[in-house]
Design an enzyme around this catalytic site. Structure first.
Site, short mmCIF file in Angstrom:
data_model
loop_
_atom_site.label_atom_id
_atom_site.label_comp_id
_atom_site.label_asym_id
_atom_site.label_seq_id
_atom_site.Cartn_x
_atom_site.Cartn_y
_atom_site.Cartn_z
N HIS A 1 0.86 -1.19 0.00
CA HIS A 1 0.00 0.00 0.00
C HIS A 1 0.90 1.25 0.00
CE1 HIS A 1 -3.47 2.38 0.35
NE2 HIS A 1 -3.92 2.06 1.54
N GLN B 1 -0.32 4.93 0.78
CA GLN B 1 -0.62 5.10 2.21
C GLN B 1 0.65 5.47 2.98
OE1 GLN B 1 -3.60 4.71 4.14
NE2 GLN B 1 -2.25 5.61 5.67
N ASP C 1 -3.27 -1.52 12.23
CA ASP C 1 -4.19 -1.63 11.09
C ASP C 1 -5.24 -2.66 11.50
OD1 ASP C 1 -5.37 -1.62 8.58
OD2 ASP C 1 -3.73 -2.69 7.57
N CYS D 1 -3.96 3.53 9.40
CA CYS D 1 -4.31 3.93 8.03
C CYS D 1 -5.80 4.18 7.86
CB CYS D 1 -3.83 2.87 7.06
SG CYS D 1 -4.45 1.22 7.44
N ARG E 1 -3.22 11.72 2.70
CA ARG E 1 -3.37 10.82 1.54
C ARG E 1 -3.56 11.64 0.27
NH1 ARG E 1 -5.07 5.86 1.76
NH2 ARG E 1 -4.07 5.91 -0.26
N1 CP Z 1 -6.34 3.92 4.33
C1 CP Z 1 -7.03 3.62 3.21
O1 CP Z 1 -6.49 3.16 2.22
O2 CP Z 1 -8.35 3.92 3.32
P1 CP Z 1 -9.50 3.54 2.27
O3 CP Z 1 -9.62 2.03 2.30
O4 CP Z 1 -10.72 4.25 2.77
O5 CP Z 1 -9.05 4.01 0.91
N1 NVA Z 2 -4.84 -3.85 5.48
C1 NVA Z 2 -6.06 -3.16 5.16
C2 NVA Z 2 -5.78 -1.75 4.77
C3 NVA Z 2 -6.99 -0.91 4.49
C4 NVA Z 2 -6.66 0.48 4.07
C5 NVA Z 2 -6.79 -3.89 4.06
O1 NVA Z 2 -6.14 -4.33 3.10
O2 NVA Z 2 -8.01 -4.04 4.15
#
Ligand code: CP
Ligand code: NVA
Length: 334
Positions: A138, A141, A234, A277, A316
């Site tokens: 990610h 992020q 997370d 996040c 973000r």
């Molecule tokens: N942190 C993040 O990626 O949030 P969303 O899933 O809302 O995009």
């Molecule tokens: N680890 C989480 C992050 C969400 C922004 C997921 O993948 O759902």
């Protein structure tokens, strides 16, 4: 004056290792400068006539809206394409979709399951592609997280960042690289069955060596967070892993970020920050479990003055804008 590295023009971001350490830090600085520009009330035309496709296989609040606003703020446009809207994965291959969208758009942001999908989009579209989250990484992020730490502490190098929870998910994997590329020590506090891929840890340790930064993987959360400046968690169950809910709850309950764990840093009242996040299960009955109350973080930590989760969420947008500007505007300055 805005400045960015001209060598970022036309480049994709599929994982943080696509960037040199210097390029990554320059993007964080550009995002800080773009935030100041927006705070000063400027809605310019840096991205005028640029059009981006936003392909989403998974749901999103922050990434989707940040990706839309970042381009509209500076005069460009975005098209949101969920997999219900386009043929991707059902009637059309990723490779063909990439070649079509690359003829129409100046860039593509992708959120979904497989890392190989975002790699195929980048290989065949001919335009910059940004990874807005896959099962593995990610990166957009983590740029926002580094920005948030830099804004609060004025530096990244030498800080200690402790991630607590599901140690092998996309956020944990990417945070590890973001930290060591920036010269920050990284500790991953996670049960033995959720440790990250050893090959990734080895790669991150190599990066850390050149920046004087360490990577530790520990199963004891209290010991792991000692001396930490940033506590990061997370969700315990990432998108696509819902079937693991029961097992994760029992594995990760001892890894909840609560005030006792924050105190175990020894930095209460000093340089200490909580990051997540988001979305976070901190206060309510969730849609994913019948349990009520906090899961990965307690409400008092989430709402504490040292919690910077909403700065992080706002950032973000500024970091995605920095990626757009550096990849779609030639020249390195404005
Ligand atoms: N942190 C993040 O990626 O949030 P969303 O899933 O809302 O995009
Ligand atoms: N680890 C989480 C992050 C969400 C922004 C997921 O993948 O759902």
């Amino acid at each position: 004056m805005l400045r960015w590295k001209p060598e970022l023009y036309g480049r994709s971001l599929l994982r943080l290792s696509d960037l040199s350490d210097e390029e990554m830090l320059s993007l964080v600085q550009l995002a800080i400068d773009l935030k100041a520009r927006r705070r000063a009330g400027v809605r310019g035309d840096l991205l005028r006539r640029r059009q981006v496709a936003l392909i989403f296989e998974k749901s999103s609040t922050r990434t989707r809206n940040s990706a839309s606003i970042a381009i509209r703020d500076e005069g460009g446009g975005a098209e949101y394409l969920s997999t219900n809207d386009i043929h991707l994965g059902s009637k059309e291959s990723v490779k063909d979709t990439a070649r079509v969208l690359g003829r129409l758009f100046d860039g593509i942001l992708f959120r979904g399951f497989k890392q190989s999908t975002v790699e195929t989009l980048a290989a065949y579209s001919g335009v910059p592609v940004w990874n807005g989250l896959t099962d593995d990484f990610h990166p957009t992020q983590i740029l926002a997280d580094l920005m948030t730490i830099q804004e609060s502490f004025g530096r990244l190098k030498g800080l200690k960042v402790a991630y607590v929870g599901d140690g092998r998910n996309n956020v944990a994997n990417t945070l590890m690289f973001g930290c060591v590329k920036a010269g920050a020590h990284f500790v991953n506090c996670t049960p033995d069955v959720l440790v990250p891929d050893p090959a990734l840890v080895q790669e991150a340790r190599e990066v850390g060596k050149r920046n004087g930064a360490s990577v530790e993987i520990v199963s004891d959360p209290k010991g792991g967070v000692a001396g930490a400046n940033v506590i990061y968690t997370d969700v315990w169950v990432s998108m696509g892993e819902e079937a693991q809910m029961e097992q994760r709850l029992s594995l990760l309950r001892p890894y909840q970020v609560n005030m006792e764990l924050m105190r175990a840093t020894g930095n209460m009242g000093g340089e200490l920050m909580f990051l997540h996040c988001l979305p976070a299960f901190h206060d309510r009955e969730t849609a994913m479990t019948a349990e009520s109350g906090a899961l990965e973080v307690t409400d008092d930590v989430f709402e504490a003055p040292f919690s910077k989760v909403f700065d992080e969420a706002e950032n973000r947008m500024h970091t995605i804008k920095a990626l757009y500007v550096s990849a779609m505007v030639d020249g390195g300055g404005f």
